[in-house]
Scaffold this active site. Structure first.
Site, PDB file in Angstrom:
ATOM      1  N   CYS A   1      51.429  19.890   9.086  1.00  0.00           N
ATOM      2  CA  CYS A   1      51.577  18.332   9.563  1.00  0.00           C
ATOM      3  C   CYS A   1      50.691  18.519  10.899  1.00  0.00           C
ATOM      4  CB  CYS A   1      53.118  18.375  10.020  1.00  0.00           C
ATOM      5  SG  CYS A   1      53.898  18.241   8.617  1.00  0.00           S
TER       6      CYS A   1
ATOM      7  N   GLY B   1      30.546  42.145  11.202  1.00  0.00           N
ATOM      8  CA  GLY B   1      31.889  41.667  10.659  1.00  0.00           C
ATOM      9  C   GLY B   1      31.685  40.664   9.254  1.00  0.00           C
TER      10      GLY B   1
HETATM   11  C1  LIG Z   1      33.873  39.663  16.616  1.00  0.00           C
HETATM   12  C2  LIG Z   1      33.038  40.831  17.109  1.00  0.00           C
HETATM   13  C3  LIG Z   1      32.113  41.469  16.173  1.00  0.00           C
HETATM   14  C4  LIG Z   1      31.834  40.964  14.906  1.00  0.00           C
HETATM   15  O1  LIG Z   1      31.177  39.674  14.738  1.00  0.00           O
HETATM   16  P1  LIG Z   1      30.794  39.087  13.468  1.00  0.00           P
HETATM   17  O2  LIG Z   1      30.044  37.654  13.842  1.00  0.00           O
HETATM   18  O3  LIG Z   1      31.857  38.900  12.544  1.00  0.00           O
HETATM   19  O4  LIG Z   1      29.536  39.893  12.894  1.00  0.00           O
HETATM   20  C5  LIG Z   1      31.204  42.556  16.712  1.00  0.00           C
HETATM   21  N1  LIG Z   1      31.660  42.785  17.925  1.00  0.00           N
HETATM   22  C6  LIG Z   1      32.368  42.432  18.825  1.00  0.00           C
HETATM   23  C7  LIG Z   1      32.702  43.128  20.302  1.00  0.00           C
HETATM   24  C8  LIG Z   1      33.203  41.569  18.502  1.00  0.00           C
HETATM   25  O5  LIG Z   1      34.131  40.736  19.444  1.00  0.00           O
END
Ligand SMILES: *Cc1c(COP(=O)(O)O)cnc(C)c1O
Length: 419
Positions: free
Chosen positions: A342, A275
């Site tokens: 705030c 991600g």
């Molecule tokens: C959040 C998540 C990802 C992605 O993680 P990154 O650190 O953004 O690469 C992948 N797999 C699962 C199951 C997640 O919860």
């Protein structure tokens, strides 16, 4: 690498001066680079090319449907954690058959709708979830693909809020229970075990935890093979870190190479769920300084973006680079960059050496991941717009929320009858 660069003392993304973005769309606003997003996705695809692989972008990092659409066009798969994310992927033109569904709390309706849409696979995180999926699939007269998300008890050495693969974590199934659960699944007729998965955390900047995960998963894979259970894939999750400040995470290529070296012998597909590494450094939050406030103890730059727009600094104590959109040659001072919300936790950066004037624009770098997607309306603030830059063009991919929208779904009470 960041998508920002200076040209003639002005900050640019691709061919666009961020000053022009602020004039056209107002501040605060999120600005992304199409080319940076696509380059990062392709880097994963290219780096894993010697083995069978499937990249499932983790939607929660940035779930704007224009961005999901760009990735769908590249044939990306998607890792989702809710029904809302699934509907976003589908609305963006993503292929449901390339969706994997993670998350510890899948509700009945979420499972039903995902089965209806024929997603590729559920990453099952507990035995009761397995039973729920089996019951629903059986009622719908269908067979559903599942993978078991394993908690390998490995410390990724990242922030505790984003550590997910330790024994005390709520995620995944204890690695010691996996074999017996897999045997149990063999006897069920509405679920088919096609893989094992793991995701140990986020913003991981060392290779070592990833290698440990792969070793544990391969170990389970082989144990299952020995009892006649053959899997189609191993899912190693996401979590690859990016450079926010002075971190030196492995590059995508280095990461992929190390994993491939371990997977080469096996004739098995790997799923990865990046991600942050795809979108994190492909976006910024653009904000304007409202006031400079000098006290006896500190200098504050009060800006028009706050923790409701970008939560990471307040939530994780995260450090993100803050750059002036127009660089000045005047004397620098030490500033805390704070928002209007705030809460004392409402800051975007602390102790930053900058030369600032009221009205100046600041770019908060590396805001493409867990930026807008974690934003809220706290303090009844309208969420900012999102803009995608593609070469010479800037496209509004989400307009600024309006005041009317803030309470459009609320109702005033009719108080006339209760005296
Ligand atoms: C959040 C998540 C990802 C992605 O993680 P990154 O650190 O953004 O690469 C992948 N797999 C699962 C199951 C997640 O919860």
């Amino acid at each position: 690498m960041s998508c920002l660069y200076y040209r003639d003392s002005h900050l640019y993304i691709e061919n666009i001066n961020l000053k022009d973005i602020a004039e056209e769309f107002g501040t605060p606003c999120y600005v992304y680079s199409r080319s940076a997003i696509e380059t990062n996705w392709r880097a994963f695809d290219e780096a894993f090319k010697t083995i069978s692989h499937h990249i499932c972008y983790a939607v929660k990092a940035n779930s704007n449907i224009a961005i999901l659409g760009l990735l769908a066009k590249l044939n990306s798969g998607f890792d989702i954690v809710s029904l809302g994310e699934m509907e976003r992927v589908i609305a963006a033109g993503g292929d449901p058959q390339k969706i994997v569904f993670s998350g510890v709390g899948k509700k009945q309706v979420e499972i039903e709708r995902a089965i209806e849409k024929k997603i590729h696979c559920f990453n099952v995180e507990s035995e009761p979830e397995l039973e729920r999926i089996q019951t629903i699939a059986s009622r719908l007269n269908t067979t559903v693909n599942i993978a078991l998300r394993i908690n390998p008890n490995i410390d990724p050495h990242t922030h505790s809020h984003i550590t997910t693969g330790l024994n005390e974590s709520k995620f995944g199934i204890d690695i010691n229970d996996v074999i017996s659960l897999a045997k149990k699944i063999s006897a069920l007729d509405s679920v088919q075990l096609i893989g094992i998965a793991s995701h140990i955390g986020s913003q991981i900047v060392h290779l070592d935890p990833f290698l440990k995960v792969i070793d544990r998963l391969l170990d389970v894979y082989k144990q299952l093979q020995q009892i006649g259970i053959n899997l189609q894939h191993i899912n190693i999750g996401g979590g690859l870190g990016i450079t926010y400040h002075d971190e030196h995470p492995p590059g995508i290529r280095e990461y992929a190479q190390a994993l491939q070296d371990k997977l080469h012998q096996q004739n098995i597909r790997v799923i990865i769920e990046p991600g942050r590494a795809i979108v994190g450094n492909a976006g910024i939050l653009l904000s304007r300084i409202e006031y400079l406030k000098h006290t006896q103890h500190k200098n504050f730059a009060i800006i028009d973006a706050g923790m409701n727009d970008l939560l990471r600094p307040a939530l994780y104590d995260a450090w993100q680079t803050i750059l002036p959109v127009e660089s000045r040659q005047t004397e620098k001072k030490l500033y805390d960059i704070a928002g209007p919300v705030c809460e004392s936790a409402d800051f975007l950066g602390k102790d930053r050496e900058l030369a600032l004037n009221p009205g100046d624009l600041l770019a908060i770098n590396s805001s493409g991941a867990y930026g807008f997607s974690m934003s809220s309306n706290y303090n009844s603030r309208c969420r900012p717009p999102e803009i995608l830059i593609d070469g010479d063009h800037a496209t509004l991919i989400r307009r600024r929320e309006t005041i009317d929208e803030l309470f459009a779904s609320e109702k005033t009470l009719d108080l006339a009858h209760c005296k």
